[in-house]
Design a protein around this motif. Structure first.
Motif, PDB file in Angstrom:
ATOM      1  N   GLU A 186      -1.135  -1.762  11.459  1.00  0.00           N
ATOM      2  CA  GLU A 186       0.303  -1.503  11.347  1.00  0.00           C
ATOM      3  C   GLU A 186       0.633  -0.079  11.790  1.00  0.00           C
ATOM      4  O   GLU A 186       1.642   0.156  12.459  1.00  0.00           O
ATOM      5  CB  GLU A 186       0.752  -1.726   9.898  1.00  0.00           C
TER       6      GLU A 186
ATOM      7  N   LEU B 171       2.901   1.230  14.944  1.00  0.00           N
ATOM      8  CA  LEU B 171       4.058   2.065  14.674  1.00  0.00           C
ATOM      9  C   LEU B 171       4.128   3.261  15.618  1.00  0.00           C
ATOM     10  O   LEU B 171       5.207   3.835  15.839  1.00  0.00           O
ATOM     11  CB  LEU B 171       3.957   2.566  13.223  1.00  0.00           C
TER      12      LEU B 171
ATOM     13  N   ALA C 283       0.843  -1.205   0.000  1.00  0.00           N
ATOM     14  CA  ALA C 283       0.000   0.000   0.000  1.00  0.00           C
ATOM     15  C   ALA C 283       0.872   1.246   0.000  1.00  0.00           C
ATOM     16  O   ALA C 283       0.607   2.209  -0.736  1.00  0.00           O
ATOM     17  CB  ALA C 283      -0.936  -0.013   1.204  1.00  0.00           C
ATOM     18  N   ALA C 284       1.910   1.243   0.807  1.00  0.00           N
ATOM     19  CA  ALA C 284       2.771   2.425   0.890  1.00  0.00           C
ATOM     20  C   ALA C 284       3.452   2.688  -0.451  1.00  0.00           C
ATOM     21  O   ALA C 284       3.585   3.844  -0.877  1.00  0.00           O
ATOM     22  CB  ALA C 284       3.807   2.237   1.996  1.00  0.00           C
TER      23      ALA C 284
ATOM     24  N   PHE D 143      -2.728  17.105  -2.354  1.00  0.00           N
ATOM     25  CA  PHE D 143      -1.946  16.149  -1.551  1.00  0.00           C
ATOM     26  C   PHE D 143      -1.066  16.892  -0.545  1.00  0.00           C
ATOM     27  O   PHE D 143      -0.921  16.480   0.605  1.00  0.00           O
ATOM     28  CB  PHE D 143      -1.105  15.252  -2.463  1.00  0.00           C
ATOM     29  N   ASN D 144      -0.480  17.986  -0.991  1.00  0.00           N
ATOM     30  CA  ASN D 144       0.368  18.772  -0.107  1.00  0.00           C
ATOM     31  C   ASN D 144      -0.411  19.315   1.082  1.00  0.00           C
ATOM     32  O   ASN D 144       0.097  19.330   2.216  1.00  0.00           O
ATOM     33  CB  ASN D 144       0.997  19.938  -0.885  1.00  0.00           C
TER      34      ASN D 144
ATOM     35  N   LEU E 297       0.030   8.891   4.527  1.00  0.00           N
ATOM     36  CA  LEU E 297      -0.860   9.191   3.407  1.00  0.00           C
ATOM     37  C   LEU E 297      -0.718   8.157   2.291  1.00  0.00           C
ATOM     38  O   LEU E 297      -1.717   7.684   1.738  1.00  0.00           O
ATOM     39  CB  LEU E 297      -0.571  10.598   2.866  1.00  0.00           C
ATOM     40  N   ALA E 298       0.532   7.805   1.986  1.00  0.00           N
ATOM     41  CA  ALA E 298       0.751   6.815   0.933  1.00  0.00           C
ATOM     42  C   ALA E 298       0.103   5.489   1.300  1.00  0.00           C
ATOM     43  O   ALA E 298      -0.551   4.837   0.471  1.00  0.00           O
ATOM     44  CB  ALA E 298       2.253   6.632   0.683  1.00  0.00           C
ATOM     45  N   ALA E 299       0.257   5.088   2.542  1.00  0.00           N
ATOM     46  CA  ALA E 299      -0.311   3.803   2.965  1.00  0.00           C
ATOM     47  C   ALA E 299      -1.825   3.814   2.859  1.00  0.00           C
ATOM     48  O   ALA E 299      -2.452   2.821   2.454  1.00  0.00           O
ATOM     49  CB  ALA E 299       0.134   3.488   4.392  1.00  0.00           C
TER      50      ALA E 299
ATOM     51  N   ARG F 271       8.270  13.045   6.610  1.00  0.00           N
ATOM     52  CA  ARG F 271       8.464  11.684   6.097  1.00  0.00           C
ATOM     53  C   ARG F 271       7.364  10.744   6.583  1.00  0.00           C
ATOM     54  O   ARG F 271       6.802   9.977   5.821  1.00  0.00           O
ATOM     55  CB  ARG F 271       9.831  11.139   6.541  1.00  0.00           C
ATOM     56  N   ARG F 272       7.107  10.829   7.873  1.00  0.00           N
ATOM     57  CA  ARG F 272       6.088   9.936   8.419  1.00  0.00           C
ATOM     58  C   ARG F 272       4.700  10.259   7.847  1.00  0.00           C
ATOM     59  O   ARG F 272       3.908   9.360   7.547  1.00  0.00           O
ATOM     60  CB  ARG F 272       6.070  10.061   9.955  1.00  0.00           C
TER      61      ARG F 272
ATOM     62  N   VAL G 173      -3.658  -2.058   7.288  1.00  0.00           N
ATOM     63  CA  VAL G 173      -2.815  -0.867   7.370  1.00  0.00           C
ATOM     64  C   VAL G 173      -3.081  -0.111   8.672  1.00  0.00           C
ATOM     65  O   VAL G 173      -2.172   0.412   9.313  1.00  0.00           O
ATOM     66  CB  VAL G 173      -3.062   0.031   6.142  1.00  0.00           C
TER      67      VAL G 173
ATOM     68  N   ALA H 269      11.282  14.567  10.028  1.00  0.00           N
ATOM     69  CA  ALA H 269      10.738  13.241  10.346  1.00  0.00           C
ATOM     70  C   ALA H 269       9.221  13.249  10.254  1.00  0.00           C
ATOM     71  O   ALA H 269       8.608  12.278   9.786  1.00  0.00           O
ATOM     72  CB  ALA H 269      11.184  12.819  11.748  1.00  0.00           C
TER      73      ALA H 269
ATOM     74  N   GLU I   1      11.311   5.339   5.595  1.00  0.00           N
ATOM     75  CA  GLU I   1      10.450   4.888   6.688  1.00  0.00           C
ATOM     76  C   GLU I   1      10.406   3.365   6.763  1.00  0.00           C
ATOM     77  O   GLU I   1      10.422   2.781   7.852  1.00  0.00           O
ATOM     78  CB  GLU I   1       9.029   5.429   6.490  1.00  0.00           C
TER      79      GLU I   1
ATOM     80  N   VAL J   6       9.108   7.248   1.712  1.00  0.00           N
ATOM     81  CA  VAL J   6       8.549   5.957   2.111  1.00  0.00           C
ATOM     82  C   VAL J   6       9.656   4.922   2.246  1.00  0.00           C
ATOM     83  O   VAL J   6       9.648   4.082   3.160  1.00  0.00           O
ATOM     84  CB  VAL J   6       7.485   5.506   1.086  1.00  0.00           C
TER      85      VAL J   6
ATOM     86  N   GLY K 184       0.771   3.972  -2.872  1.00  0.00           N
ATOM     87  CA  GLY K 184       0.429   5.358  -2.550  1.00  0.00           C
ATOM     88  C   GLY K 184       1.550   6.311  -2.908  1.00  0.00           C
ATOM     89  O   GLY K 184       1.316   7.405  -3.443  1.00  0.00           O
TER      90      GLY K 184
ATOM     91  N   GLU L 256      -3.656   5.781   0.859  1.00  0.00           N
ATOM     92  CA  GLU L 256      -3.999   5.790  -0.562  1.00  0.00           C
ATOM     93  C   GLU L 256      -3.861   4.399  -1.166  1.00  0.00           C
ATOM     94  O   GLU L 256      -4.728   3.929  -1.920  1.00  0.00           O
ATOM     95  CB  GLU L 256      -3.098   6.779  -1.329  1.00  0.00           C
TER      96      GLU L 256
ATOM     97  N   THR M 179       4.119  11.379   4.939  1.00  0.00           N
ATOM     98  CA  THR M 179       4.112  10.807   3.586  1.00  0.00           C
ATOM     99  C   THR M 179       3.818   9.314   3.632  1.00  0.00           C
ATOM    100  O   THR M 179       3.019   8.796   2.836  1.00  0.00           O
ATOM    101  CB  THR M 179       5.470  11.062   2.897  1.00  0.00           C
ATOM    102  N   LEU M 180       4.468   8.626   4.581  1.00  0.00           N
ATOM    103  CA  LEU M 180       4.195   7.187   4.709  1.00  0.00           C
ATOM    104  C   LEU M 180       2.720   6.951   5.029  1.00  0.00           C
ATOM    105  O   LEU M 180       2.076   6.087   4.426  1.00  0.00           O
ATOM    106  CB  LEU M 180       5.060   6.587   5.823  1.00  0.00           C
TER     107      LEU M 180
END
Lengths: 184, 184, 184, 184
Positions: free
Chosen positions: D178, D182, C154-155, D124-125, D153-155, D147-148, D175, D144, C178, C175, C158, D157, D150-151
């Motif tokens: 997880e 985390l 998924a990451a 997205f931003n 949101l990506a996860a 980055r997190r 997800v 950090a 991470e 990603v 995404g 999506e 992004t992870l």
DNA sequence: ACATTCGGGACCACCCGTTCCT
DNA sequence: AGGAACGGGTGGTCCCGAATGT
């Protein structure tokens, strides 16, 4: 030639129901069960040749049927009535799908294909011949017999159109009554 | 709506000559001069809606023509003869291309499209009504007039088929003579 | 079947770049070099069948690529990092045009076509299976491996979306970092 | 501007379900109830401008929703869990039709339209910004946190894609678990 | 020789996003 | 604001050879 006959039979059925242009080779091969590629082996002339063959077969079958019907009665009026009854029964049995096997193709393709027009002409002539002969045997002069046969065939063809439009046998019944009265 | 009418006129002409399935939208738009995209604005129902509109227009025009013809003669037989003369002239003038504008579409599409079948039925009924009224005014009882009108219309329709197959006006002439004799 | 394969390859490429609805048969045939008529011989189911075939092929190719990548490292974190590197390289090399070959079609067509949805599901499952197996071999319990594999896939999916929107590899790099930290 | 808003709402709904290319202006106007010709009065830029407006509106609405959700919990893990719950509920309620309103359009149109790509990027931003701020408030350093975010949101999506392919909420649940683990 | 697979474009009805003119 | 018009484009099917295998 079993598969060749299957092609012709399938074509005749579909032509009668929906005409030439609306009938696709795919539909014909699907109905006949034979494979697609075999068609052009048996009918190198393609769709048109196939249609002519189907018209000839259906035309001859119907000619034989007409002959058998009209000679089975001593009275001319009754003979014609029985002929109409046969056509009426066939139309009704098929849910008003199967009218004349030649008329539809004639109307839509006579202009575009001389081969189809001439095949239709020959079939109609064969039917007229049978009817005229029966009328002659009932005392009509040759010319008068031919004219009357034309009226009879035209009236039946027209009634089949009206019947399909009206989704009823009414027009055939009306024409039947008129033709009987005419030969009293 | 000029372009809408152009679509209908072009469709009516082509339907009369070659029927429904053989007439493409491309051919219709080319003949009408109107652009392709406008068609689905005026006829969201597509080809079928267009065909129904063309049948209705051609049917009404021909109904008016029939009416004008049959009321122009005192004698019924002569009235029918003139009617056939009109159809005969139209067929011959077009090189045996333009027969009945309804019959072809009826035979090939009545099974597939209820809308087309019902439009055809209404047109035929309107014609039968005109003929029956003329016969009533000549002394026929209502039921007899309807039956005779059906015979007359059927005979003309059938004769138009035979004439196109034979590429001659012979069948129409024969039917004309028979119908005149019938009303002496 | 060379031309059949050409169709699939062309479809796979275009689907990956612009999705299902924006990809026309004309574009597919132009790219494949084969004519339109041949398409429906190989794919009677039309565009949908073609799309399913393309998804299956691309899915299997990518599954093999994923497997080759993740087994090439002893360390799990490094394996995942390399996997992302591969995807990142492919995306960048194509000018941010070629992301996941399945995701786009899934999002736009899963609702409309059950066949496409189920093909996508099977492909994603095959990828999850490869990832989960790799995680199990690194000590994860089966259930935990499946969950973690889902997070990883998924990451990545995404991040590919965010990367295409941002027209940069930034999201993939984030990603990547991470996921490495997660498996230290 | 009631009709202008109707256009945007209808477009947003359809874009979310089936993407850009599969959504026709006809479908949009039909759904909005507004007349066809008015569209180019409000959106002279045509379909693309309309899509951008719909993405901006849907993006801002979802940004507000994300913000409201993530500030409602003291615990970061729980905040993310609730966010996923919201997305999961929306997806399930719509029969797995309504996922992310931006992702689909991004994947299929980012290559073809710079305007759409940049609108997606901004949306997205804005989401990433909300998530990163929440993480910073929980003690993450700015880099950090980004980055997190992004992870996360990506996860989400990616999980929405997998969920639509699988026609189940399973991937979202995995997800969710997880991401909670985390942030323990 | 015979049968069938495979391939080939042209054409089908239909709809697209767009613009003109009222 | 909007009804009408505009072509080019959509996926799909047409009838038909050409190559292939038996």
């Amino acid at each position: 030639m079993p598969s060749r006959d299957d092609f012709i039979d399938a074509t005749a059925h579909l032509l009668r129901r929906q005409g030439y242009a609306a009938t696709g080779l795919k539909e014909i091969t699907a109905r006949s069960g034979a494979p697609r590629g075999s068609l052009y082996f048996h009918f190198p002339g393609g769709k048109e040749q196939l249609a002519v063959a189907a018209m000839e077969r259906a035309g001859e079958q119907l000619r034989a049927g007409i002959e058998a019907t009209v000679v089975s009665c001593n009275d001319v009026g009754e003979a014609l009535a029985r002929l109409i009854d046969v056509m009426t029964a066939g139309l009704e049995r098929s849910g008003f799908e199967q009218g004349c096997p030649i008329a539809t193709v004639t109307l839509e393709a006579a202009t575009a294909s001389e081969g189809i027009r001439s095949a239709a002409d020959q079939v109609f002539n064969s039917w007229l011949h049978v009817l005229a002969e029966r009328l002659e045997s009932a005392g009509f002069e040759p010319d008068a017999a031919r004219r009357r046969a034309t009226l009879v065939l035209a009236a039946i063809e027209g009634a089949l159109i009206l019947a399909r439009a009206h989704a009823s046998t009414g027009p055939l019944i009306a024409v039947r009554a008129e033709l009987i009265a005419l030969h009293d």
